[in-house]
Design a protein around this motif. Structure first.
Motif, short mmCIF file in Angstrom:
data_model
loop_
_atom_site.label_atom_id
_atom_site.label_comp_id
_atom_site.label_asym_id
_atom_site.label_seq_id
_atom_site.Cartn_x
_atom_site.Cartn_y
_atom_site.Cartn_z
N ILE A 8 90.34 77.33 -38.07
CA ILE A 8 89.96 78.95 -37.93
C ILE A 8 88.31 78.87 -37.53
N THR A 9 88.25 79.96 -36.97
CA THR A 9 86.80 80.16 -36.22
C THR A 9 86.13 81.42 -36.06
N ALA A 10 85.37 81.44 -37.01
CA ALA A 10 84.91 83.07 -37.91
C ALA A 10 83.46 82.65 -37.57
N GLY A 11 82.43 84.53 -37.68
CA GLY A 11 81.48 84.64 -37.58
C GLY A 11 80.51 85.12 -36.45
N GLY A 12 80.10 85.39 -36.16
CA GLY A 12 79.27 85.86 -35.28
C GLY A 12 78.77 85.13 -35.09
N ILE A 13 78.78 84.65 -33.97
CA ILE A 13 77.70 83.27 -33.37
C ILE A 13 76.47 83.65 -32.33
N SER A 14 75.34 83.03 -33.25
CA SER A 14 74.09 83.27 -32.08
C SER A 14 73.63 82.17 -31.43
N LYS A 49 95.21 70.96 -43.92
CA LYS A 49 93.98 70.33 -43.48
C LYS A 49 93.21 71.91 -43.27
N ILE A 50 92.35 72.52 -42.83
CA ILE A 50 91.84 73.73 -42.21
C ILE A 50 90.07 73.79 -42.49
N TYR A 51 90.31 73.63 -40.81
CA TYR A 51 88.41 73.60 -40.23
C TYR A 51 88.87 74.76 -40.05
N TYR A 52 87.44 74.48 -40.82
CA TYR A 52 86.20 76.34 -40.70
C TYR A 52 85.61 76.10 -40.26
N VAL A 53 85.19 76.34 -38.19
CA VAL A 53 83.91 76.53 -37.67
C VAL A 53 83.88 77.68 -37.75
N CYS A 54 82.19 78.12 -38.22
CA CYS A 54 81.70 78.96 -38.25
C CYS A 54 80.21 78.95 -38.10
N ALA A 55 79.74 80.42 -37.87
CA ALA A 55 78.34 80.72 -37.44
C ALA A 55 77.61 80.45 -39.12
N PRO A 56 76.38 79.37 -38.43
CA PRO A 56 75.71 79.66 -40.09
C PRO A 56 75.40 80.67 -40.56
N GLY A 57 75.78 80.81 -42.01
CA GLY A 57 75.41 82.46 -42.58
C GLY A 57 76.71 83.37 -42.94
N SER A 58 78.07 82.35 -42.29
CA SER A 58 78.80 82.82 -42.48
C SER A 58 79.71 83.25 -43.39
N ALA A 59 80.52 83.99 -43.83
CA ALA A 59 81.74 84.23 -44.81
C ALA A 59 82.34 82.58 -45.57
N VAL A 60 82.07 82.50 -46.08
CA VAL A 60 83.51 81.23 -45.82
C VAL A 60 84.32 80.99 -46.63
N VAL A 70 78.12 75.78 -36.50
CA VAL A 70 78.03 75.83 -35.62
C VAL A 70 76.78 76.34 -34.53
N GLN A 71 75.46 76.10 -34.26
CA GLN A 71 74.53 77.06 -33.55
C GLN A 71 74.83 77.31 -31.88
N GLY A 72 75.23 78.26 -31.26
CA GLY A 72 75.60 78.84 -30.29
C GLY A 72 76.93 78.32 -29.90
N ALA A 73 77.56 78.75 -28.96
CA ALA A 73 78.71 78.68 -27.83
C ALA A 73 78.86 77.37 -27.64
N GLU A 74 78.06 76.62 -27.10
CA GLU A 74 78.20 75.35 -26.20
C GLU A 74 78.59 74.63 -28.05
N GLU A 75 78.09 74.57 -28.36
CA GLU A 75 78.31 73.68 -29.42
C GLU A 75 79.02 73.76 -30.55
N ALA A 76 80.33 74.89 -30.92
CA ALA A 76 81.13 75.72 -30.76
C ALA A 76 82.16 74.42 -29.94
N ASN A 77 81.73 74.98 -28.66
CA ASN A 77 82.78 74.39 -27.19
C ASN A 77 83.30 72.61 -27.30
N THR A 78 81.97 72.05 -28.24
CA THR A 78 81.58 70.54 -28.58
C THR A 78 82.56 70.58 -29.57
#
Lengths: 266, 266
Positions: A8-14, A49-60, A70-78
């Motif tokens: 699950i990816t979540a939150g607003g990425i900066s 297992k659930i991998y929860y890939v999120c912006a720092p500070g997002s609800a978990v 993850v910080q930024g779209a490029e890190e999320a991509n990796t």
């Protein structure tokens, strides 16, 4: 049903502008975290297992999940690329609000004008037989402008005309079916202030383009506090309308689990 | 000591790019909220009221304060102006991280190149006797470019070269002594990755420029979790060094209260 791993990816990425400034996308992670909780509640032991890939500070999620900030779209991509290649991922619910653009270069109108003037002065004026040829030359110059500000620290607060030159970030959703064609994929489309048909059409476009199994289409103007109107679209053109985050997350979790069961029976 | 009203600004303020995207400044509001709590604890009945002007979602004090959330530097400016003119404000602690820039216009490199090419084609080429004259003409054109994207909704995710043209936001700190010369003013200066002397010099510059009574100078690289190195500068060149948010807020609250008492005795 076999046990399975879900991303699950979540939150607003900066995206960083410089050392202290950034561009953020609206997104709290609440919908993603609720969906994780619903999956665990309904899926029980079937969820390995659930991998929860999120912006720092997002609800978990208040449920067992591996949280990967993850910080930024490029890190999320990796991170997504690594998980999709190495882990046996059964489904991806991509609710993260990713910046479509990252800051590529920071300059000023003065720097850009000076650069363009130098290029024009040294170019052969005969080349520009048409306004269109001139526009093409200028476009190339704008994109090659190398009179930039240092972004590693904090860009001065005193510039009159700061210009941010943006580049498109990688489309994370495109990775899923490319790397794991069998995975169930839930896409999200957020617009603002459009009519319902425009929203549904945009949702179906996301579905088609990325081979999603479901798409949640929603409009920023219909999200406030607990109210969250969302349309969960199916490939056959039908949809369910929900009015709260709880309804949306229950709807997504239920549909994802039944799609996974169906696939397994095939 | 007479009772007094104090304004604390706090948190990282955002500026809208379009309907769903925004630019944010780092800032949690934790330091501002701790300072409010320290003031109430130490000042007791002498504090009539604290106005806590903050970015939405910031930490807020666990103490009696009127919380006023603001969107963007321009709204913060309006609120401060109103409070400084109408209320008998004794002190302003301006810890809010305000974007120095707001998004003025959104365009693309293609739009800008087309606009410049049209302007150049219709201009009298004889005008541009020097590269400098050409640069000035181009600068004016860049700043007048009217081929813009609609920012009221969400700007398309598919643009190759999006350009954000920024304008400087009003300097909030400048309002304080202009509207209420007797108020005690605490300014903040945040830099990133500079040596101590550069940081102290920058802090003193803020102090001089805005007639601050105190300035807290800090470096982003020395802030993480509970650790927060800050230098509280006085106009005579002396400073106190602190290492946590608790120390900084206690230092600021103590100094502000004693400055207020001193002023009253005069």
């Amino acid at each position: 049903m076999k046990t399975m791993k879900i991303i699950i990816t979540a939150g607003g990425i900066s995206e960083k502008i410089d050392g202290v400034r950034k561009i953020t996308n609206s997104g709290t992670g609440r919908l993603g975290s609720l969906t994780a909780e619903e999956l665990v509640r309904r899926g029980g032991d079937r969820i390995e297992k659930i991998y929860y890939v999120c912006a720092p500070g997002s609800a978990v999620p208040r449920a067992d999940a591996e949280v990967i900030p993850v910080q930024g779209a490029e890190e999320a991509n990796t991170v997504l690329e690594r998980l999709l290649t190495r882990e046996n991922i059964g489904a991806v619910i991509h609710s993260m609000a990713v910046s479509d653009y990252a800051v590529d270069r920071v300059t000023t109108a003065e720097n850009l004008a000076g650069f363009l003037a130098d290029r024009l002065s040294s170019a052969d004026r005969q080349e520009f037989r048409s306004t269109r040829a001139l526009a093409e030359f200028l476009l190339e110059c704008i994109n090659r402008n190398d009179r930039l500000l240092d972004r590693s620290r904090k860009v001065s607060s005193e510039l009159d005309h700061m210009l941010l030159m943006m580049r498109r970030t990688p489309k994370l959703i495109g990775l899923v079916k490319a790397l794991r064609p069998s995975a169930v994929l839930v896409g999200f489309k957020l617009l603002k202030g459009v009519d319902r048909q425009t929203l549904l059409n945009a949702g179906h476009e996301v579905m088609k383009k990325n081979s999603c199994d479901l798409v949640l289409a929603n409009d920023q103007t219909e999200i406030s506090g607990d109210r969250h109107v969302g349309y969960l679209l199916s490939p056959d053109g039908s949809f369910e309308r929900y009015e709260t985050k709880a309804e949306i997350s229950a709807g997504i979790a239920g549909r994802v689990l039944s799609l996974l069961e169906k696939r397994e029976r095939q």
